[in-house]
Design an enzyme around this catalytic site. Sequence first.
Site, short mmCIF file in Angstrom:
data_model
loop_
_atom_site.label_atom_id
_atom_site.label_comp_id
_atom_site.label_asym_id
_atom_site.label_seq_id
_atom_site.Cartn_x
_atom_site.Cartn_y
_atom_site.Cartn_z
N ARG A 17 0.82 -1.22 0.00
CA ARG A 17 0.00 0.00 0.00
C ARG A 17 0.85 1.27 0.00
NH1 ARG A 17 -3.01 -2.97 3.86
NH2 ARG A 17 -4.86 -3.93 2.93
N LYS A 22 2.63 11.86 -10.88
CA LYS A 22 1.81 11.02 -11.73
C LYS A 22 2.61 9.78 -12.11
CE LYS A 22 -0.76 13.06 -15.00
NZ LYS A 22 -1.26 14.11 -15.96
N GLU A 50 9.63 20.18 -23.73
CA GLU A 50 8.68 20.32 -22.61
C GLU A 50 9.01 21.57 -21.79
OE1 GLU A 50 5.91 18.66 -21.87
OE2 GLU A 50 6.06 16.74 -22.91
N LYS A 55 6.69 24.05 -13.09
CA LYS A 55 5.85 22.86 -12.96
C LYS A 55 5.47 22.64 -11.49
CE LYS A 55 4.75 18.25 -13.99
NZ LYS A 55 4.93 17.06 -14.79
N GLU A 68 -4.86 17.17 -10.99
CA GLU A 68 -5.30 17.51 -12.34
C GLU A 68 -6.80 17.69 -12.45
OE1 GLU A 68 -3.08 15.44 -15.34
OE2 GLU A 68 -4.43 16.06 -16.92
N ARG A 111 -3.80 22.06 -13.77
CA ARG A 111 -2.75 21.18 -14.27
C ARG A 111 -2.97 20.77 -15.72
NH1 ARG A 111 0.15 16.48 -10.61
NH2 ARG A 111 1.51 15.69 -12.23
N ASN A 169 -1.00 20.08 -20.72
CA ASN A 169 -1.28 19.28 -21.91
C ASN A 169 -1.14 20.09 -23.20
OD1 ASN A 169 -1.81 16.88 -20.54
ND2 ASN A 169 -3.92 17.53 -20.12
N HIS A 198 -0.26 18.55 -26.53
CA HIS A 198 -0.31 17.09 -26.41
C HIS A 198 -1.47 16.44 -27.15
CE1 HIS A 198 2.87 17.74 -23.53
NE2 HIS A 198 3.02 16.44 -23.34
N HIS A 228 0.13 13.70 -29.17
CA HIS A 228 -0.09 12.27 -28.89
C HIS A 228 -0.59 11.52 -30.13
CE1 HIS A 228 -0.42 12.32 -24.21
NE2 HIS A 228 0.78 12.00 -24.63
N HIS A 234 8.88 11.74 -28.19
CA HIS A 234 7.71 12.38 -27.57
C HIS A 234 7.78 13.91 -27.67
CE1 HIS A 234 4.49 13.20 -24.72
NE2 HIS A 234 5.31 13.95 -24.02
#
Lengths: 341, 341
Positions: free
Chosen positions: A113, A135, A177, A211, A221, A225, A229, A232, A236, A249
């Site tokens: 956990r 994340k 980025e 950030k 998010e 947040r 993106n 993206h 993507h 990427h």
Amino acid sequence: MKLIVDLKDRQYPIWIERKALYHIDEIINTHRKIAIIHDDAIPSKWIEIVKEQCENCVIFSFPEGENSKCFEQYQYLLQQCIDHHLSRKDAIVAIGGGVTGDLAGFVASTYMRGIDFYNIPTTILSQVDSSVGGKVAIDMGSYKNIVGSFYQPKGVLIDPDVLSTLSIRQQHNGLVEALKMGLILDENLVCEFEKEQLDIEAIITRSIDLKRQVVQEDEKENSLRKILNFGHTIGHAIEGAYGLDTYYHGECVAMGMLFFIEDKELKNRVLKIYDKLSLPAVPDYDVDTLMEFISHDKKGTQNVISVISVAKAGSYSIEEMNYEQIRLKLLRGAYEESNRK
Amino acid sequence: MKLIVDLKDRQYPIWIERKALYHIDEIINTHRKIAIIHDDAIPSKWIEIVKEQCENCVIFSFPEGENSKCFEQYQYLLQQCIDHHLSRKDAIVAIGGGVTGDLAGFVASTYMRGIDFYNIPTTILSQVDSSVGGKVAIDMGSYKNIVGSFYQPKGVLIDPDVLSTLSIRQQHNGLVEALKMGLILDENLVCEFEKEQLDIEAIITRSIDLKRQVVQEDEKENSLRKILNFGHTIGHAIEGAYGLDTYYHGECVAMGMLFFIEDKELKNRVLKIYDKLSLPAVPDYDVDTLMEFISHDKKGTQNVISVISVAKAGSYSIEEMNYEQIRLKLLRGAYEESNRK
């Protein structure tokens, strides 16, 4: 320099310093069992340097690449933790790029956990982006990051010296980025990219600081947040259509941002920076193919997508767009109104 | 009655009320997609009652039993969430016992990095124990709950009427965990068990209230929450050695508690309650076998175990014991100094 990510009881330091890799006890309690997790492509010297500083160290390795963000590797690493008797008081240290942080972080977030997790990102991309914010996730089939947690590390160690083993292309890929952070939040950071000589350490530090502030505002998010993106949505889709073997990427994000830079002059400034970073041109994509990837990416749950646009460096706007509006963007092309086309 | 578990930004209500099952919108926002997760042994009427109150409902089922707390079912349920396009704004509702809550809760905690989770426990055991506190997990091999999260539900709905379909043995099995709460924290709750006629609703409510307070003090089991393990060290070993087909979980905990009730008079009181609940006697165990399960349970990471003892109803003491001391307890037997032997 130490930046503190202030998330109340989940507060943690990001330590940015040349040679920090030789002093991990500055942020990691090494007087316990440490499980280092890395992929099989990382230079072994970085692993050795960390290993030598641990009293009791076990090392788990997995195959390089996005494909390792899967259940098979997740289960394998959990089994390794069991087999090596990791306790709740021990820790996992990820050394590597974004895939390593995502995979090792998800293992740490769920083993017993949740046990202590530290991240030592070794690519610019992971240093400025994925290592900060908690994340972690793995993929399922073609759904990226569909299974994961918000799980803050206990500390992030960034040693710009480890970037020396990256190719120029990998470095420039990661800088995209950081440029993105500048475009939405800080024109000064954009200006850093226009200097004759890039000060990579300054760019990394400023980008992480931005950030950090976004994550502090909106850890999970729910709102702010989402601005991260920027670029993206289409990025993507290009990644999906052409594959990460063709474009990295960051290169895809760079292409994706162009569609949503709403000012001619700014677009030309950005294109100059892209040239400086030798980023690839947007290919002659098929609109329908990209649209398929975009709707797949949204998991078919929404009819509108929150899209981030930038008209002035350092500021953004959020707009709900339906699929038809996105398609129109794709039909018009990335270079619309720029000097390029 | 509504009890609030006050964990700051993760606060949630536990609603205890006869017929609550017919009014789930009291705590669940049903105007979105709801995925009900249940095992294939639950009376279908409970599922139907909940389903009828949801606008947009999908139902995922898995085979009954502890064996379903595994990677295979975890992955299967995640895949169901993907296939049915559950979004971050949708919710998972578990209806069933402890296994259902643990498995569905772990799915909810990791699907898209966590979506809303509601628990409707339908056994006494899960009502008084596992549904409150946010511990969700699956097993790996013979290691129980080794992979999971601390993930608080958005709400818990307890309808004592659903207990009507349980066998007497299942009911008494569940009451053991409530008796445990009384023994460590509240003599009045112990006295409830000594009344001619058991007031099950009162016992459940008081027990949940006590657990709620412990969880509020120590959400992530760093200290106080460990007292809830009273009876579980040896209880788990009996469970492992004889299997859940022979003895239910609560029955094993009941046996395990006897070894650590340090007062003759109290032990005799407790044995009388056990008789009333028709709990099985402690079998003629093999000490070495149980010791193996105990050390396995601790995952080989510790040489000492925190053991909870009770000398006076409503209060506990915590003691670090090594394996030799535990073995001595087993050699002396559960009924030492009691009227029983």
